[in-house]
Write a protein that holds these residues in place. Structure first.
Motif, short mmCIF file in Angstrom:
data_model
loop_
_atom_site.label_atom_id
_atom_site.label_comp_id
_atom_site.label_asym_id
_atom_site.label_seq_id
_atom_site.Cartn_x
_atom_site.Cartn_y
_atom_site.Cartn_z
N GLY A 223 10.75 4.87 -12.42
CA GLY A 223 10.53 4.20 -11.15
C GLY A 223 9.18 3.55 -10.90
N TYR A 224 8.16 3.92 -11.71
CA TYR A 224 6.82 3.43 -11.38
C TYR A 224 6.72 1.91 -11.39
CZ TYR A 224 1.93 2.26 -11.60
OH TYR A 224 0.72 1.70 -11.33
N GLU A 225 7.24 1.26 -12.44
CA GLU A 225 7.15 -0.20 -12.53
C GLU A 225 7.87 -0.86 -11.37
OE1 GLU A 225 5.34 -2.03 -14.41
OE2 GLU A 225 4.58 -0.37 -15.63
N ILE A 226 9.01 -0.29 -10.97
CA ILE A 226 9.75 -0.85 -9.84
C ILE A 226 8.95 -0.67 -8.55
CG2 ILE A 226 11.89 -0.69 -8.49
CD1 ILE A 226 13.25 0.34 -11.06
N CYS A 227 8.35 0.52 -8.38
CA CYS A 227 7.51 0.77 -7.21
C CYS A 227 6.36 -0.24 -7.15
CB CYS A 227 6.93 2.19 -7.27
SG CYS A 227 8.15 3.50 -6.98
N LYS A 234 1.94 4.59 -1.43
CA LYS A 234 1.86 5.79 -2.26
C LYS A 234 2.74 6.91 -1.71
CE LYS A 234 -1.35 8.93 -4.53
NZ LYS A 234 -2.76 9.29 -4.78
N GLU A 235 2.81 7.00 -0.39
CA GLU A 235 3.62 8.06 0.22
C GLU A 235 5.10 7.93 -0.18
OE1 GLU A 235 4.94 9.46 4.70
OE2 GLU A 235 3.05 8.37 4.46
N VAL A 236 5.59 6.69 -0.22
CA VAL A 236 6.99 6.45 -0.62
C VAL A 236 7.17 6.77 -2.10
CG1 VAL A 236 8.82 4.71 -0.80
CG2 VAL A 236 7.25 4.68 1.15
N ARG A 237 6.19 6.34 -2.90
CA ARG A 237 6.27 6.61 -4.34
C ARG A 237 6.29 8.10 -4.62
NH1 ARG A 237 1.75 2.97 -4.50
NH2 ARG A 237 0.47 4.55 -5.56
N GLN A 238 5.41 8.83 -3.96
CA GLN A 238 5.33 10.28 -4.18
C GLN A 238 6.63 10.97 -3.78
OE1 GLN A 238 2.88 12.08 -5.65
NE2 GLN A 238 1.90 10.12 -6.12
N CYS A 246 14.12 8.53 -1.31
CA CYS A 246 12.86 8.31 -0.57
C CYS A 246 13.04 7.41 0.64
CB CYS A 246 11.81 7.71 -1.50
SG CYS A 246 12.27 6.08 -2.10
N GLY A 247 14.26 6.96 0.90
CA GLY A 247 14.49 6.10 2.06
C GLY A 247 14.40 4.62 1.76
N ASP A 248 13.89 4.26 0.57
CA ASP A 248 13.82 2.85 0.20
C ASP A 248 15.05 2.52 -0.64
OD1 ASP A 248 13.10 0.45 -1.48
OD2 ASP A 248 11.34 0.54 -0.18
#
Length: 374
Positions: A223-227, A234-238, A246-248
């Motif tokens: 998911g990092y590259e998509i994030c 950062k809060e969504v990523r974490q 995560c709601g996204d």
């Protein structure tokens, strides 16, 4: 030529009841047929949570009001007896019983549910055979016969029963004090049983803690590259790395296209990394009551603490595998008990000597079987 009827290629419950009466299982054929029908429906509906549509797979014409019909295999009357007996005798099922239940349910499914289907199959045999051949070429034989909806229902019922009650009733080994076993020996067996459960907990704590970390790392890797591309906070990523959801929605949809490790592969790998350490027999002693109390604390507290860390699929799979390992414990403890009785009855023996006896007995059984075939 006389028209073919359903009973020429399927089993009806009334026919099965007649077979049961002939082999001495029942006395009242008509009364038992009604009981079989009620019991079978109740198991499918209430215990295995099958829908009306799924249950209709066992009815004539695939109709919710049709009569129950089963595949025409000669073993079906005895299979149905074994199937009903499992639910009649036990509140909780073992892993072995789970596999039997699934196998029985698949074997019960009638190939044809109406005379029309049977005639159509006769008339189009070559076409149907060609279609089956193609399916065999492009899929595994086991997958072709697998009925996933039935398998999932049986698995869900099995997992729901993985409770302390299941452990106490089907796993915990109780020493029979009447079998010439001394108090000291009984205390050794219960001490060994407790240490087994304690070591089981240690192993599965390691496995499940590691599984949580691997899943977190996997979510980052997928998911990092998509994030980064979506410029997410950062809060969504974490939250995504920790929980997956995560709601996204856009992030979650894009990540669905990634390759994810399935629960079975993850569990198999971690089991190979953290093997079970069998405890030393005789190193601990305790009473039956102490053993039960300590085991209850381990089993109940462990699952309550672990469930919060996992997504549902991983947790359910690992819980099933872990309880299967506990089922294996019972046979090992029972074997220790048998060895102790053997020593008390005939003198000192080594465990491998019992193994030799069983190996010779197995060889003798095979020789007798070969002689019968000849």
């Amino acid at each position: 030529m006389a028209q073919k009827s359903l009973q020429q290629y399927v089993w009806k419950i009334s026919t099965i009841a007649r077979v049961w009466k002939e082999i001495g299982c029942i006395e009242d054929e008509e009364k038992e047929a009604e009981k079989i029908e009620r019991s079978f429906f109740k198991i499918l509906k209430e215990k295995l949570k099958m829908s009306e549509e799924e249950i209709s797979g066992y009815r004539s014409n695939g109709n919710v009001n049709g009569q129950y019909i089963f595949a025409g295999n000669y073993e079906v009357p005895l299979y149905l007896k074994s199937f009903l007996d499992i639910f009649d005798k036990h509140k909780y099922i073992t892993a072995e019983e789970k596999r039997k239940i699934y196998g029985y349910l698949v074997s019960f499914l009638p190939t044809y549910q109406s005379v029309k289907e049977f005639k159509d199959a006769e008339n189009n045999y070559d076409e149907i055979a060609k279609e089956i051949k193609l399916k065999f070429e492009f899929s595994d034989l086991g997958d072709y016969y697998e009925k996933q909806d039935i398998k999932d229902g049986v698995q869900e019922f099995y997992l729901e029963s993985r409770t302390w009650g299941f452990f106490e009733e089907r796993i915990f080994f109780k020493v029979d004090a009447k079998q010439f076993v001394s108090i000291n020996t009984r205390r050794k067996i219960y001490g060994y049983e407790y240490k087994w459960v304690e070591n089981w907990k240690i192993k599965w704590e390691k496995i499940m803690d590691k599984a949580v970390k691997i899943r977190k790392l996997e979510r980052f890797d997928n998911g990092y590259e998509i994030c980064h591309r979506l410029k997410l906070e950062k809060e969504v990523r974490q939250k995504f790395y920790e929980e997956g959801a995560c709601g996204d929605k856009k992030l979650e949809d894009l990540c669905q296209r990634k390759k994810w490790i399935d629960s079975a592969t993850l569990c198999d790998y971690l089991c190979s990394k953290y093997p079970f350490q069998e405890p030393d027999y005789g190193a601990n002693t305790m009473s039956k009551e102490e053993c039960l109390e300590k085991c209850k604390e381990i089993v109940t507290d462990f699952w309550e603490s672990q469930q919060k860390k996992f997504d549902e699929a991983d947790f359910d799979y690992m819980k099933g595998r872990a309880f299967e390992e506990l089922e294996d414990m019972r046979s090992v403890v029972e074997r220790k008990n048998h060895e102790e009785i053997c020593r008390l009855e005939i003198g000192e023996i080594e465990p491998e000597e019992l193994d030799e006896l069983y190996a010779i007995r197995e060889r003798a059984d095979k020789a007798r079987e070969k002689f019968r075939i000849i």
